[in-house]
Design a protein around this motif. Sequence first.
Motif, PDB file in Angstrom:
ATOM      1  N   GLU A 240      -3.899   2.948   5.149  1.00  0.00           N
ATOM      2  CA  GLU A 240      -2.610   2.366   4.784  1.00  0.00           C
ATOM      3  C   GLU A 240      -2.658   1.787   3.374  1.00  0.00           C
ATOM      4  O   GLU A 240      -1.678   1.854   2.632  1.00  0.00           O
ATOM      5  CB  GLU A 240      -2.224   1.266   5.791  1.00  0.00           C
ATOM      6  CG  GLU A 240      -0.815   0.732   5.625  1.00  0.00           C
ATOM      7  CD  GLU A 240       0.249   1.815   5.789  1.00  0.00           C
ATOM      8  OE1 GLU A 240       1.319   1.702   5.153  1.00  0.00           O
ATOM      9  OE2 GLU A 240       0.011   2.780   6.545  1.00  0.00           O
ATOM     10  N   ARG A 243      -2.143   4.712   0.971  1.00  0.00           N
ATOM     11  CA  ARG A 243      -0.781   5.245   1.007  1.00  0.00           C
ATOM     12  C   ARG A 243       0.190   4.325   0.264  1.00  0.00           C
ATOM     13  O   ARG A 243       1.053   4.777  -0.488  1.00  0.00           O
ATOM     14  CB  ARG A 243      -0.333   5.473   2.446  1.00  0.00           C
ATOM     15  CG  ARG A 243      -1.139   6.573   3.143  1.00  0.00           C
ATOM     16  CD  ARG A 243      -0.469   7.037   4.420  1.00  0.00           C
ATOM     17  NE  ARG A 243      -1.190   8.151   5.017  1.00  0.00           N
ATOM     18  CZ  ARG A 243      -1.100   9.417   4.632  1.00  0.00           C
ATOM     19  NH1 ARG A 243      -0.343   9.717   3.597  1.00  0.00           N
ATOM     20  NH2 ARG A 243      -1.770  10.369   5.249  1.00  0.00           N
ATOM     21  N   GLN A 244       0.043   3.024   0.481  1.00  0.00           N
ATOM     22  CA  GLN A 244       0.905   2.072  -0.215  1.00  0.00           C
ATOM     23  C   GLN A 244       0.605   2.056  -1.715  1.00  0.00           C
ATOM     24  O   GLN A 244       1.534   1.990  -2.534  1.00  0.00           O
ATOM     25  CB  GLN A 244       0.709   0.673   0.371  1.00  0.00           C
ATOM     26  CG  GLN A 244       1.283   0.523   1.789  1.00  0.00           C
ATOM     27  CD  GLN A 244       1.090  -0.888   2.330  1.00  0.00           C
ATOM     28  OE1 GLN A 244       0.646  -1.793   1.622  1.00  0.00           O
ATOM     29  NE2 GLN A 244       1.436  -1.077   3.597  1.00  0.00           N
TER      30      GLN A 244
END
Length: 252
Positions: A240, A243-244
Amino acid sequence: MTPKVETTTDDLGITTVSFFHPAHNSLPSTLLTELANSITATGQDPQTKVIILRSEGERTFCAGASFDELIAIQDEAQGLAFFSGFAKVINACRTCPKIIIGRVQGKAIGGGVGVAAATDYCFASTQAAVKLSELVVGIGPFVVGPAVERKIGPAAYAQLALDAAEFRPATWAKDRGLYAELFDTTAELDAAVQVFAEKLARYNPDALTALKQVLWEGTAHWEALLVERAAISGRLVLSEFTRQAIQQFKSK
């Protein structure tokens, strides 16, 4: 303009392998595969005496991985497949029996630094700053690391890898061995590349092939090592955090 890899050979046996992508010469997986295959095929071509590896455009030699493709990776298998593309290009340069001259006319970022480092003798412009930006987006320069470290040494590689948000100027890269010579203009750069390529094309091809093997001595294990490194990046790109980070980077 359409992404492409082009190969041309002149009467002297100088083969130019050129790549282009409208997004700052970034390298999606299809282009990486084309580039690796072109280098391999050119290396086996008896008409080729020396290879020039270059990109098109002025400002950026290569921006590294395609962020659009990175964000689309859904599982480790896809991640491994994508990052193995850079492994294929580096290993294609490493195992190519012909000397590869790099021509770096602009910034080299991430995988682009790895491509430059995989050439045997690299000319660059004074605009060819370098940055290993992978850590900024939550991964690391694992696949290109061995090629970069081989050229500039462990300490300089650590500086690039850890100070991932900052460019180092072309003079820094030259002082540490990534670039052999720098030129103020593209015209001067191209002239120097051509003169050097013609010089190599007149040498004994068997001697050049033997020298290439000596220059890359001790890297046979890279065939497996770079794939192992690709798997690390392939796992990290699914996090995550990554991805961010990629989304934030794309929105700038």
